[in-house]
Structure formats: C-alpha cells, structure tokens
Design a protein around this motif. Sequence first.
Motif, PDB file in Angstrom:
ATOM      1  N   SER A 132       0.910  -1.304  -0.380  1.00  0.00           N
ATOM      2  CA  SER A 132       0.305  -0.180   0.167  1.00  0.00           C
ATOM      3  C   SER A 132       0.591   1.588   0.514  1.00  0.00           C
ATOM      4  O   SER A 132       0.601   2.538   0.622  1.00  0.00           O
ATOM      5  CB  SER A 132      -0.967  -0.016   1.338  1.00  0.00           C
ATOM      6  OG  SER A 132      -1.916  -0.958   1.279  1.00  0.00           O
ATOM      7  N   LYS A 135       0.596   4.287  -4.150  1.00  0.00           N
ATOM      8  CA  LYS A 135      -0.074   5.708  -4.127  1.00  0.00           C
ATOM      9  C   LYS A 135       0.553   6.538  -3.187  1.00  0.00           C
ATOM     10  O   LYS A 135       0.453   8.272  -3.778  1.00  0.00           O
ATOM     11  CB  LYS A 135      -1.621   5.354  -3.046  1.00  0.00           C
ATOM     12  CG  LYS A 135      -1.476   5.568  -2.098  1.00  0.00           C
ATOM     13  CD  LYS A 135      -3.012   4.785  -1.864  1.00  0.00           C
ATOM     14  CE  LYS A 135      -2.902   4.098  -0.576  1.00  0.00           C
ATOM     15  NZ  LYS A 135      -4.188   4.147   0.989  1.00  0.00           N
ATOM     16  N   ASP A 226      -1.662  -6.930  -7.917  1.00  0.00           N
ATOM     17  CA  ASP A 226      -1.340  -5.934  -6.861  1.00  0.00           C
ATOM     18  C   ASP A 226      -0.040  -7.627  -5.567  1.00  0.00           C
ATOM     19  O   ASP A 226       0.536  -7.743  -4.632  1.00  0.00           O
ATOM     20  CB  ASP A 226      -2.365  -5.897  -5.488  1.00  0.00           C
ATOM     21  CG  ASP A 226      -2.734  -4.408  -6.218  1.00  0.00           C
ATOM     22  OD1 ASP A 226      -2.374  -3.726  -6.870  1.00  0.00           O
ATOM     23  OD2 ASP A 226      -3.345  -4.076  -6.220  1.00  0.00           O
ATOM     24  N   ASP A 305      -5.767   2.035 -12.865  1.00  0.00           N
ATOM     25  CA  ASP A 305      -6.783   3.465 -11.019  1.00  0.00           C
ATOM     26  C   ASP A 305      -5.831   2.680 -10.208  1.00  0.00           C
ATOM     27  O   ASP A 305      -5.469   1.164 -10.031  1.00  0.00           O
ATOM     28  CB  ASP A 305      -8.315   2.911 -11.144  1.00  0.00           C
ATOM     29  CG  ASP A 305      -8.633   3.666  -9.757  1.00  0.00           C
ATOM     30  OD1 ASP A 305      -7.941   5.117  -9.356  1.00  0.00           O
ATOM     31  OD2 ASP A 305      -9.808   3.385  -9.850  1.00  0.00           O
ATOM     32  N   THR A 307      -5.275   2.127  -5.750  1.00  0.00           N
ATOM     33  CA  THR A 307      -5.671   2.170  -5.135  1.00  0.00           C
ATOM     34  C   THR A 307      -5.092   1.173  -3.697  1.00  0.00           C
ATOM     35  O   THR A 307      -5.357   1.852  -2.890  1.00  0.00           O
ATOM     36  CB  THR A 307      -7.121   1.147  -5.314  1.00  0.00           C
ATOM     37  OG1 THR A 307      -6.680  -0.212  -4.976  1.00  0.00           O
ATOM     38  CG2 THR A 307      -8.304   2.066  -6.266  1.00  0.00           C
ATOM     39  N   SER A 308      -3.367   1.175  -4.232  1.00  0.00           N
ATOM     40  CA  SER A 308      -2.773   0.484  -3.268  1.00  0.00           C
ATOM     41  C   SER A 308      -1.450   1.386  -3.159  1.00  0.00           C
ATOM     42  O   SER A 308      -1.561   1.827  -4.174  1.00  0.00           O
ATOM     43  CB  SER A 308      -3.232  -0.832  -3.122  1.00  0.00           C
ATOM     44  OG  SER A 308      -2.588  -1.230  -4.100  1.00  0.00           O
TER      45      SER A 308
END
Length: 308
Positions: A132, A135, A226, A305, A307-308
């Motif tokens: 994570s 981002k 991911d 996109d 997101t993590s």
Amino acid sequence: MNDNSVHTDPGALKDLTDAAAQQHTKVAPDGSSVGYKARRTLRIHVELQRQIRRRRTQLVLGFLVLLPFILAASFEIGQSDPNRRSGGFVDLATASGINFVVLTLFVSSSFLLPMIVALFFGDTIASEASWSSLKYLLAAPIPRHRLLRQKAISSGILSVFALALLPAVALGVGVAWYGTGEVVSPTGEAAPFGDGVLAMAFAVIYISINLFWVAGLAMFLSVSTDAPLGAVGGTVLVSIVSQILDQIEPLGDLRNYLPTHYAMAWADLLSTDIDWSEMARGTFSALAYGGIFTLLAARQFKTKDITS
C-alpha cells in the motif's frame, strides 16, 4: 452531564493560522509547484539502495555465490574424469576452469536465471502495491512514467549484476579446482583459456539480452496485479511452458517463434568457427518480445487506477 466538546488552545490556533497565512505556494504554468523537478524524484541510487537492502535480493545474490561451490563439491563427492575430451557439458565440466563455467551456465540458464530476472522485475510495482505504498510514491509526487522507468532500470542493473556474478564466481572456483587448461567443446574442439574467458563474457551478454523478454513480461504482470508472487510466478510459468513446447518436434518451424527457442544459442561460442546466426535470431526474438511487453506495461500503468 458529559461535555463532549473539543477544547482548543486559542493561542496555538492563532499561531497555526498566522503560519498558514504567511506560506504561499507558487504554481508553475504546468500546474506543478515552483521548484519541483521530476528528475530529482526517486533517483537510481536511491532505488538501488532500497532494493539491495531487501532480504530477497541478499538471499538471491548469496545463493548465486554459493551455487558454484555446491557444484564443485558435487563433482568432488562423485566420480569425474578431468582428462575427458568428449561428451556433453556435464561430462566435460572438470576438464578446465572454463568448462566448469560452461556447466554452471548450462544448468542454470533454463530455470534459475529466468526466475531471478522475473523476481527482480516482477516484484517491482506489485510489491509497492501490496505494501500500500504505491499511491504514496505517486503522491510524492513521482510521475508514473518516471516511477516505472526508474524501477525498470534498477531491476535491470541488479539482473545484469546477478547474471555476471554467477559465472564470475564459477570462474574463480573452476580455476582453483580444475586449473586454466583449454576449454573443450562437446564436439571435441579445444581453445586457449583466454579465448574461453572471452567466449563466456559474450555468453553473459547474450543471456542478458535473451532474457529481456522475461523482464518485459514480468514488468507487465507486475503493473497488472497487486500480488508480487503472481507476477513472478506467472512469468516463470510462461517460460516453463515455452520450454516444454520447444521440445515438441511435430510443431516444426513454429518452435522458432517461442521466446525460449534460442536460449542456448550461446553454446555456439565454444566452437572455433563461431556461427552467429542462431544468436542473431535469438537477439531479435528477445528484443521483439521484450519491447512489446514493455510497451504493454507502460500503457497499462499509465491508465491503471491506483488504489493501493
């Protein structure tokens, strides 16, 4: 009666307000803050230091140093004839130090070396996503194209270093155990020690180029998932399937289009009259596949996109 209101120090609040009022952020025409330069973000030496400090990098490099000693010990425990002048790569492994290097590359080029390249490239973006932290890197801000490029360059440097480290250690071990005699090819041809060292240097260069398709595919899978294990495992699986299909003779000339078909073309360097045609085809194949996968990775990461 419970008082749930929040009490704030008026003096501290006034200080924070005054500090915020005095700070002015200038914006450049392209929308970035004045003074921000993308080329200063995530420099190569910083990313390399991050990668070298990781346990998986240290374990991989440590194993590559240890492998030649394991192979040499295996020949010492078993039975080998250092005077053999014919046979396959395994039979000739103890004929000289260079032959030991040839054996080391032969046993590692089909699975171990592709796996290492897949690990360094497939673990780049996917690992950041799994932690994570991806981002936050992009919010630093690091432009997406620069992040992918810096990661790829760092992975490439580590991969080439690993590919060169194994034969370098094998050469030292081989010379210590088996001397600096002539390099003997499976066809019975012999060449001086110096020529053998030069041939192995070219072999490492060719293997590095030939595994470019592995790097490109691993990078593409890394930006598509991911899960680092999925990117690395998927790349290794494709390599294994390609090698299996390459053994099916009824496929005929279709096997020439498999990315692993020319993986062992470096063995032609052991001949006194070197045929460069197979290595030329292997280089073109690797660059074509690697280029396609790299472009797909760049396109996928540009529009993904995060997101993590």
